[in-house]
Design a protein around this motif. Structure first.
Motif, PDB file in Angstrom:
ATOM      1  N   GLY A   1       0.612  -1.758   0.426  1.00 34.74           N
ATOM      2  CA  GLY A   1       0.138   0.612  -0.236  1.00 34.74           C
ATOM      3  C   GLY A   1       0.679   1.446   0.205  1.00 34.74           C
ATOM      4  N   TRP A   2       2.513   1.345  -0.367  1.00 38.23           N
ATOM      5  CA  TRP A   2       2.913   2.095   0.337  1.00 38.23           C
ATOM      6  C   TRP A   2       2.872   2.691  -1.263  1.00 38.23           C
ATOM      7  N   ALA A   3       2.375   4.698  -1.381  1.00 33.26           N
ATOM      8  CA  ALA A   3       2.472   4.445  -2.719  1.00 33.26           C
ATOM      9  C   ALA A   3       3.744   5.297  -3.373  1.00 33.26           C
ATOM     10  N   GLN A   4       4.333   5.934  -3.252  1.00 32.67           N
ATOM     11  CA  GLN A   4       5.973   6.083  -3.520  1.00 32.67           C
ATOM     12  C   GLN A   4       6.700   5.096  -4.121  1.00 32.67           C
ATOM     13  N   ALA A   5       6.453   3.702  -3.568  1.00 38.05           N
ATOM     14  CA  ALA A   5       6.973   2.017  -3.674  1.00 38.05           C
ATOM     15  C   ALA A   5       6.143   1.421  -4.866  1.00 38.05           C
ATOM     16  N   ARG A   6       4.588   2.270  -4.915  1.00 42.89           N
ATOM     17  CA  ARG A   6       3.750   2.140  -6.530  1.00 42.89           C
ATOM     18  C   ARG A   6       4.499   2.575  -7.750  1.00 42.89           C
ATOM     19  N   ALA A   7       5.093   3.864  -7.304  1.00 45.00           N
ATOM     20  CA  ALA A   7       4.654   4.906  -8.694  1.00 45.00           C
ATOM     21  C   ALA A   7       5.667   4.286  -8.780  1.00 45.00           C
ATOM     22  N   VAL A   8       6.890   4.191  -8.295  1.00 50.43           N
ATOM     23  CA  VAL A   8       8.236   3.393  -8.461  1.00 50.43           C
ATOM     24  C   VAL A   8       8.323   1.769  -9.243  1.00 50.43           C
ATOM     25  N   ALA A   9       7.582   1.578  -8.652  1.00 50.47           N
ATOM     26  CA  ALA A   9       7.724   0.065  -9.465  1.00 50.47           C
ATOM     27  C   ALA A   9       6.839   0.268 -10.719  1.00 50.47           C
ATOM     28  N   GLU A  10       5.933   1.018 -11.007  1.00 51.60           N
ATOM     29  CA  GLU A  10       5.158   1.141 -12.368  1.00 51.60           C
ATOM     30  C   GLU A  10       6.008   2.329 -13.171  1.00 51.60           C
ATOM     31  N   ILE A  11       6.835   3.181 -13.458  1.00 51.46           N
ATOM     32  CA  ILE A  11       8.637   3.076 -14.223  1.00 51.46           C
ATOM     33  C   ILE A  11       8.785   2.361 -14.319  1.00 51.46           C
ATOM     34  N   VAL A  12       9.393   1.660 -13.445  1.00 46.73           N
ATOM     35  CA  VAL A  12      10.163   0.497 -13.470  1.00 46.73           C
ATOM     36  C   VAL A  12       8.995  -0.420 -14.948  1.00 46.73           C
ATOM     37  N   GLN A  13       8.296  -1.238 -14.252  1.00 45.71           N
ATOM     38  CA  GLN A  13       7.259  -1.856 -15.477  1.00 45.71           C
ATOM     39  C   GLN A  13       6.689  -1.109 -16.501  1.00 45.71           C
ATOM     40  N   LEU A  14       6.573   0.085 -17.063  1.00 45.19           N
ATOM     41  CA  LEU A  14       6.823   1.018 -18.757  1.00 45.19           C
ATOM     42  C   LEU A  14       7.808   1.163 -18.902  1.00 45.19           C
ATOM     43  N   VAL A  15       9.256   0.975 -18.619  1.00 41.99           N
ATOM     44  CA  VAL A  15      10.596   1.184 -19.154  1.00 41.99           C
ATOM     45  C   VAL A  15      10.987  -0.361 -19.207  1.00 41.99           C
ATOM     46  N   ARG A  16      10.478  -0.991 -18.353  1.00 43.10           N
ATOM     47  CA  ARG A  16      11.189  -2.872 -18.617  1.00 43.10           C
ATOM     48  C   ARG A  16      12.899  -3.211 -18.371  1.00 43.10           C
ATOM     49  N   PRO A  17      13.293  -2.851 -18.009  1.00 40.59           N
ATOM     50  CA  PRO A  17      14.743  -2.885 -18.097  1.00 40.59           C
ATOM     51  C   PRO A  17      15.246  -4.699 -18.109  1.00 40.59           C
ATOM     52  N   ASP A  18      15.946  -4.617 -18.789  1.00 36.87           N
ATOM     53  CA  ASP A  18      16.593  -6.063 -18.460  1.00 36.87           C
ATOM     54  C   ASP A  18      17.744  -5.930 -17.795  1.00 36.87           C
ATOM     55  N   VAL A  19      18.558  -4.924 -16.763  1.00 38.74           N
ATOM     56  CA  VAL A  19      19.225  -4.539 -16.068  1.00 38.74           C
ATOM     57  C   VAL A  19      19.335  -3.511 -15.266  1.00 38.74           C
ATOM     58  N   LEU A  20      18.836  -3.562 -14.029  1.00 44.18           N
ATOM     59  CA  LEU A  20      18.272  -2.568 -13.014  1.00 44.18           C
ATOM     60  C   LEU A  20      19.246  -2.042 -12.060  1.00 44.18           C
ATOM     61  N   LEU A  21      19.413  -1.057 -12.238  1.00 45.45           N
ATOM     62  CA  LEU A  21      20.534  -0.466 -10.716  1.00 45.45           C
ATOM     63  C   LEU A  21      19.661   0.815  -9.712  1.00 45.45           C
ATOM     64  N   LEU A  22      19.639  -0.316  -9.082  1.00 49.43           N
ATOM     65  CA  LEU A  22      18.685   1.021  -7.907  1.00 49.43           C
ATOM     66  C   LEU A  22      19.729   1.457  -6.505  1.00 49.43           C
ATOM     67  N   ASN A  23      19.308   2.613  -6.686  1.00 48.47           N
ATOM     68  CA  ASN A  23      20.148   3.632  -5.601  1.00 48.47           C
ATOM     69  C   ASN A  23      19.360   4.580  -4.514  1.00 48.47           C
ATOM     70  N   GLU A  24      19.659   4.532  -3.650  1.00 47.86           N
ATOM     71  CA  GLU A  24      18.770   4.884  -2.712  1.00 47.86           C
ATOM     72  C   GLU A  24      17.597   3.813  -1.900  1.00 47.86           C
ATOM     73  N   VAL A  25      18.200   3.057  -1.659  1.00 48.33           N
ATOM     74  CA  VAL A  25      17.283   1.347  -1.078  1.00 48.33           C
ATOM     75  C   VAL A  25      18.321   0.801   0.155  1.00 48.33           C
ATOM     76  N   ASP A  26      17.889   1.089   1.602  1.00 47.32           N
ATOM     77  CA  ASP A  26      18.923   0.795   2.341  1.00 47.32           C
ATOM     78  C   ASP A  26      18.646  -1.060   2.050  1.00 47.32           C
ATOM     79  N   HIS A  27      19.494  -0.929   2.730  1.00 42.37           N
ATOM     80  CA  HIS A  27      20.672  -2.527   2.766  1.00 42.37           C
ATOM     81  C   HIS A  27      20.234  -3.346   3.780  1.00 42.37           C
ATOM     82  N   ASP A  28      19.625  -4.653   3.737  1.00 41.79           N
ATOM     83  CA  ASP A  28      19.448  -5.185   4.913  1.00 41.79           C
ATOM     84  C   ASP A  28      19.946  -6.386   5.356  1.00 41.79           C
ATOM     85  N   GLU A  29      20.822  -6.611   5.945  1.00 45.50           N
ATOM     86  CA  GLU A  29      21.590  -7.896   5.802  1.00 45.50           C
ATOM     87  C   GLU A  29      20.445  -9.862   5.355  1.00 45.50           C
ATOM     88  N   GLU A  30      19.255  -9.768   5.850  1.00 43.52           N
ATOM     89  CA  GLU A  30      18.401 -10.151   5.320  1.00 43.52           C
ATOM     90  C   GLU A  30      17.520 -10.756   3.940  1.00 43.52           C
TER      91      GLU A  30
END
Length: 410
Positions: free
Chosen positions: A67-96
């Motif tokens: 239900g996170w609106a910002q993440a939905r918008a980010v995901a929809e952009i990726v779905q529209l462009v449909r990259p094969d290899v995608l680097l994401l910046n500013e995603v918090d890293h967690d060991e799990e």
């Protein structure tokens, strides 16, 4: 979408058992939505998602529910462009890896507003320097702050961050990633770069950092990754991923400006035969990329060759490097201010619309061993049906940055 996608291998870090390459559902006609890559092309993309949060675990919590609106918008952009290899910046890293898993399962693999879900069978994430306590006074205020959560702590951390892993990086791919052959340079010391632009006390030649601080200060504010991608050709394509510190938020010593310069310079050295003999990765292996090895430099490099507060020399050195192709991606939404020379010269390759206005800071730069097909920046104009995904100002529906992509001919 791409019949050349190889099957999964045991070398991958993550495998999702779902059909790869499903075509997106029909969406409103938009000039910002590119057609699928041509046969023999691989779509590389970089996207500063701005999904990082201010408290540890908060991004994971928000992504655990769709239900996170910002993440939905980010995901929809990726779905529209449909990259094969995608680097994401500013995603918090967690060991799990929970945040990356939730992003994929709850957002990317679910279709939004007519855009079909997209599956990335392979992913890569590794620790970053942001928010890791240095134990030394790196911001020059006379004290070393080791308790997470404050700005003073973030400025004394190995990379600016309120907690370990903030502003991290990740790679998602529809092609196998040779994770076992990845090289990371997170621990490389800034002082070990020959000719490093180490800050000095303003008006003097004295080092800004104490000997103890210089002994722990690292070059990478997040990390530098050399990640081979098996695109099905004769040789893998090396994804050279990073996210240098913004050239701002410092003092008259300009330590962030200088660090940004050297973080970018590292890649220019790395792809120049013999120039990176000084470089050592986190496993102790030395040297740069072998001559003739194809690569793509990608990420939010936080440097514009003409505007902004950074030193232009580093990004110019990279853009004009004899082994690098600058695709100069364009968009309709990234045109300059009305009536300016930028607008008169046509849509520009701007990828950020905040702080200093239109800046080019996000890059996908293939090596000259590779051909370049269509490319662009997902930045719709105000009359575009998908303008709602980027908006016209703060707060941004998705990110203050724009996804940049290029079809690389392998």
């Amino acid at each position: 979408m791409n019949s050349r996608l190889p099957r999964a291998s045991t070398a991958t870090l993550v495998l999702v058992h779902e059909e790869v390459g499903a075509s997106p559902s029909p969406v409103a006609v938009s000039p910002s939505v590119p057609p699928p890559p041509a046969p023999g092309a691989v779509r590389f993309a970089a996207f500063n998602t701005a999904l990082s949060r201010q408290r540890p675990g908060e991004m994971v919590r928000l992504l655990s529910d769709p239900g996170w609106a910002q993440a939905r918008a980010v995901a929809e952009i990726v779905q529209l462009v449909r990259p094969d290899v995608l680097l994401l910046n500013e995603v918090d890293h967690d060991e799990e890896g929970r945040g990356l898993r939730f992003l994929r399962e709850n957002y990317l693999e679910r279709g939004w507003n007519g855009a079909g879900g997209i599956t990335f069978p392979y992913s890569y994430a590794a620790p970053v320097n942001t928010g890791v306590a240095s134990g030394e006074d790196l911001n020059g205020d006379g004290k070393a702050v080791t308790e997470p959560g404050s700005t003073s702590y973030a400025e004394d951390a190995l990379g600016f961050g309120l907690f370990p892993g903030q502003y991290g990086m990740a790679v998602l791919s529809r092609y196998p990633l040779a994770a076992e052959r990845a090289r990371t340079f997170r621990e490389f010391r800034w002082a070990d770069m020959p000719g490093a632009l180490l800050p000095t006390v303003p008006g003097t030649d004295r080092p800004f950092h104490s000997p103890a601080a210089l002994a722990v200060a690292r070059l990478s504010s997040k990390s530098h990754w050399d990640l081979p991608v098996d695109v099905g050709g004769r040789r893998p394509v090396h994804l050279l991923a990073s996210h240098p510190t913004p050239p701002a938020f410092d003092g008259p010593e300009r330590r962030n400006v200088l660090r940004n310069h050297d973080e970018i310079r590292f890649w220019a050295d790395y792809v120049t035969p013999g120039a990176a003999d000084y470089a050592y990765d986190d496993e102790g292996r030395r040297g740069g990329l072998a001559e003739g090895e194809p690569f793509v430099v990608a990420g939010d490099l936080n440097a514009d060759p003409m505007r902004g507060s950074g030193l232009p020399g580093a990004i110019t050195r990279l853009l004009s490097h004899p082994r690098v192709t600058d695709p100069l991606p364009c968009s309709q939404g990234g045109r300059g201010p009305r009536g300016s020379a930028l607008e008169a010269s046509g849509p520009g390759p701007f990828t950020e619309d905040t702080w200093n206005g239109h800046l080019r800071v996000d890059y996908v730069l293939p090596s000259r061993e590779l051909g370049v097909g269509p490319r662009g920046v997902f930045w719709p104009a105000a009359d575009d049906p998908v303008f709602r995904l980027t908006g016209g100002g703060i707060p941004f529906p998705s990110s203050d940055h724009r996804l940049v992509w290029a079809d690389v001919l392998v």
